[in-house]
Design an enzyme around this catalytic site. Structure first.
Site, PDB file in Angstrom:
ATOM      1  N   SER A  70      -8.213  34.347-102.761  1.00 24.43           N
ATOM      2  CA  SER A  70      -8.588  34.201-104.166  1.00 24.43           C
ATOM      3  C   SER A  70      -8.432  32.729-104.516  1.00 24.43           C
ATOM      4  O   SER A  70      -7.744  31.992-103.796  1.00 24.43           O
ATOM      5  CB  SER A  70      -7.633  35.053-105.009  1.00 24.43           C
ATOM      6  OG  SER A  70      -7.686  34.675-106.365  1.00 24.43           O
ATOM      7  N   TYR A 116       0.426  38.443-107.490  1.00 22.40           N
ATOM      8  CA  TYR A 116      -0.915  38.475-106.889  1.00 22.40           C
ATOM      9  C   TYR A 116      -1.210  37.127-106.225  1.00 22.40           C
ATOM     10  O   TYR A 116      -1.645  37.068-105.071  1.00 22.40           O
ATOM     11  CB  TYR A 116      -1.953  38.789-107.963  1.00 22.40           C
ATOM     12  CG  TYR A 116      -3.382  38.796-107.472  1.00 22.40           C
ATOM     13  CD1 TYR A 116      -3.907  39.895-106.805  1.00 22.40           C
ATOM     14  CD2 TYR A 116      -4.215  37.690-107.676  1.00 22.40           C
ATOM     15  CE1 TYR A 116      -5.227  39.902-106.355  1.00 22.40           C
ATOM     16  CE2 TYR A 116      -5.535  37.689-107.234  1.00 22.40           C
ATOM     17  CZ  TYR A 116      -6.029  38.793-106.579  1.00 22.40           C
ATOM     18  OH  TYR A 116      -7.336  38.789-106.135  1.00 22.40           O
TER      19      TYR A 116
HETATM   20  P1  NAP Z   1     -11.498  46.685-106.556  1.00 24.69           P
HETATM   21  O1  NAP Z   1     -12.864  46.985-107.062  1.00 24.69           O
HETATM   22  O2  NAP Z   1     -10.312  46.997-107.373  1.00 24.69           O
HETATM   23  O3  NAP Z   1     -11.369  47.317-105.108  1.00 24.69           O
HETATM   24  C1  NAP Z   1     -10.162  47.230-104.409  1.00 24.69           C
HETATM   25  C2  NAP Z   1     -10.170  48.264-103.322  1.00 24.69           C
HETATM   26  O4  NAP Z   1      -8.871  48.243-102.701  1.00 24.69           O
HETATM   27  C3  NAP Z   1     -10.394  49.664-103.868  1.00 24.69           C
HETATM   28  O5  NAP Z   1     -11.301  50.352-103.038  1.00 24.69           O
HETATM   29  C4  NAP Z   1      -9.015  50.271-103.825  1.00 24.69           C
HETATM   30  O6  NAP Z   1      -9.002  51.659-103.628  1.00 24.69           O
HETATM   31  C5  NAP Z   1      -8.429  49.579-102.598  1.00 24.69           C
HETATM   32  N1  NAP Z   1      -6.973  49.711-102.612  1.00 24.69           N
HETATM   33  C6  NAP Z   1      -6.129  49.307-103.584  1.00 24.69           C
HETATM   34  N2  NAP Z   1      -4.872  49.700-103.276  1.00 24.69           N
HETATM   35  C7  NAP Z   1      -4.947  50.364-102.100  1.00 24.69           C
HETATM   36  C8  NAP Z   1      -4.002  51.037-101.295  1.00 24.69           C
HETATM   37  N3  NAP Z   1      -2.717  51.137-101.655  1.00 24.69           N
HETATM   38  N4  NAP Z   1      -4.408  51.618-100.150  1.00 24.69           N
HETATM   39  C9  NAP Z   1      -5.712  51.563 -99.782  1.00 24.69           C
HETATM   40  N5  NAP Z   1      -6.663  50.960-100.507  1.00 24.69           N
HETATM   41  C10 NAP Z   1      -6.283  50.368-101.663  1.00 24.69           C
HETATM   42  O7  NAP Z   1     -11.370  45.109-106.247  1.00 24.69           O
HETATM   43  P2  NAP Z   1     -12.409  44.024-105.735  1.00 24.69           P
HETATM   44  O8  NAP Z   1     -12.643  43.121-106.874  1.00 24.69           O
HETATM   45  O9  NAP Z   1     -13.511  44.640-104.987  1.00 24.69           O
HETATM   46  O10 NAP Z   1     -11.449  43.223-104.731  1.00 24.69           O
HETATM   47  C11 NAP Z   1     -11.610  43.210-103.335  1.00 24.69           C
HETATM   48  C12 NAP Z   1     -10.789  42.053-102.790  1.00 24.69           C
HETATM   49  O11 NAP Z   1     -11.301  40.829-103.319  1.00 24.69           O
HETATM   50  C13 NAP Z   1      -9.315  42.097-103.177  1.00 24.69           C
HETATM   51  O12 NAP Z   1      -8.528  41.657-102.086  1.00 24.69           O
HETATM   52  C14 NAP Z   1      -9.221  41.109-104.329  1.00 24.69           C
HETATM   53  O13 NAP Z   1      -7.927  40.570-104.438  1.00 24.69           O
HETATM   54  C15 NAP Z   1     -10.242  40.082-103.904  1.00 24.69           C
HETATM   55  N6  NAP Z   1     -10.788  39.251-104.975  1.00 24.69           N
HETATM   56  C16 NAP Z   1     -11.631  39.776-105.921  1.00 24.69           C
HETATM   57  C17 NAP Z   1     -12.164  38.955-106.910  1.00 24.69           C
HETATM   58  C18 NAP Z   1     -13.103  39.484-107.978  1.00 24.69           C
HETATM   59  O14 NAP Z   1     -13.500  38.716-108.873  1.00 24.69           O
HETATM   60  N7  NAP Z   1     -13.500  40.726-107.940  1.00 24.69           N
HETATM   61  C19 NAP Z   1     -11.857  37.583-106.940  1.00 24.69           C
HETATM   62  C20 NAP Z   1     -10.992  37.078-105.975  1.00 24.69           C
HETATM   63  C21 NAP Z   1     -10.485  37.922-104.989  1.00 24.69           C
HETATM   64  P3  NAP Z   1      -9.277  52.659-104.867  1.00 24.69           P
HETATM   65  O15 NAP Z   1     -10.740  52.558-105.110  1.00 24.69           O
HETATM   66  O16 NAP Z   1      -8.861  53.964-104.333  1.00 24.69           O
HETATM   67  O17 NAP Z   1      -8.461  52.162-106.005  1.00 24.69           O
END
Ligand code: NAP
Length: 246
Positions: free
Chosen positions: A152, A165
């Site tokens: 991130s 985080y």
């Molecule tokens: P998201 O939509 O919240 O998806 C996160 C995924 O991780 C979900 O499928 C969730 O499962 C899964 N997860 C969470 N806790 C878990 C656990 N205990 N065991 C197994 N799976 C688990 O988030 P996203 O935005 O796609 O993020 C994906 C990655 O990108 C993350 O590492 C995040 O930190 C990073 N990131 C995102 C952004 C952004 O702007 N979106 C920016 C920087 C970095 P459930 O669906 O069951 O909850």
């Protein structure tokens, strides 16, 4: 930079995607499958994993597999058992996308609860550490393997209120650099992606007031996700790359 890969760049490869039921992980699984990979969909909510599975199957891409696992409670043994399952079912593993992550609650440093700290470090760091240890023997058997972590912007530049985080993403980048250096003489390449602000439920939780329509979608940032898994990206090692450079 343009991250172009051929339409069958991942043909014959087996790739594990964590957090494959939602957001960026769901799109990455679909995009990897579209480019020929057999994807293993890991996550904690089976219904969401099934929805990703159904989309891949309906599109006629290689048949995926589902591994339901809550990384919050998973033990070292769970990851060893997971690898045994992958080996017996597919006999190979060529890539891992460490994508699952927890945001927790943004708060002042002195108000970070110990439970919140433990949960985020468990899911974002320790689970990836244990999973990586478990998959390495299988990845070593691949002639061209990849590990891609997810960082991130707050993983390389600390910011007020992003607390655990941000600390977890610094740890993730450290883990990536250590592994990339240690494995540089092997066939395994290790990198990280900083997605940048992307339209998902995690982003909406962090920025509830913004207009999500202005954000890139997970599909928009897929070229980099594909490149780091594909033969085209083989020269890259030990980098954390911004999917949306300024
Ligand atoms: P998201 O939509 O919240 O998806 C996160 C995924 O991780 C979900 O499928 C969730 O499962 C899964 N997860 C969470 N806790 C878990 C656990 N205990 N065991 C197994 N799976 C688990 O988030 P996203 O935005 O796609 O993020 C994906 C990655 O990108 C993350 O590492 C995040 O930190 C990073 N990131 C995102 C952004 C952004 O702007 N979106 C920016 C920087 C970095 P459930 O669906 O069951 O909850």
């Amino acid at each position: 930079m343009e991250y172009a890969v051929s339409s069958d760049a991942l043909k014959g490869k087996v790739i594990l995607v964590t957090g494959a039921g939602d957001g960026i992980g769901k799109q990455a699984a679909i995009s990897y499958a579209q480019h020929g990979a057999t994807v293993i969909l890991l996550g904690r909510t089976v219904k969401k994993l099934e929805a990703t599975y159904d989309e891949i199957e309906a599109a006629g891409y290689p048949q995926p597999a589902i591994i339901p696992l809550d990384m919050k409670g998973a033990t070292k043994q769970n990851y060893i058992d997971m690898v045994d399952t992958i080996e017996s079912q597919f006999a190979r593993l060529d890539g891992v996308l460490h994508n699952a992550g927890l945001l927790g609650v943004l708060s002042p440093f002195d108000q970070i609860g110990e439970d919140t700290y433990d949960d985020i470090m468990q899911v974002n760091v320790k689970a990836q550490f244990l999973m990586t240890q478990a998959v390495l023997p299988l990845l070593h058997k691949s002639e061209d393997a990849r590990i891609v972590f997810t960082s991130s912007t707050v993983g390389h530049s600390g910011r007020a209120y992003w607390g655990t985080y941000a600390m977890s993403k610094f740890a993730t980048e450290g883990m990536m650099q250590i592994l990339a250096d240690e494995l540089s003489d092997t066939t395994i390449r290790v990198n990280a992606i900083n997605p940048g602000g992307t339209r998902t439920s995690m982003r909406a939780k962090a920025y509830p007031a913004e207009d999500a329509e202005l954000l890139k979608t997970p599909l928009d940032i897929m070229p980099l996700y594909l490149y780091l898994m594909a033969p085209e990206g083989k020269a890259v090692n030990g980098q954390c790359i911004d999917a949306q450079p300024k």
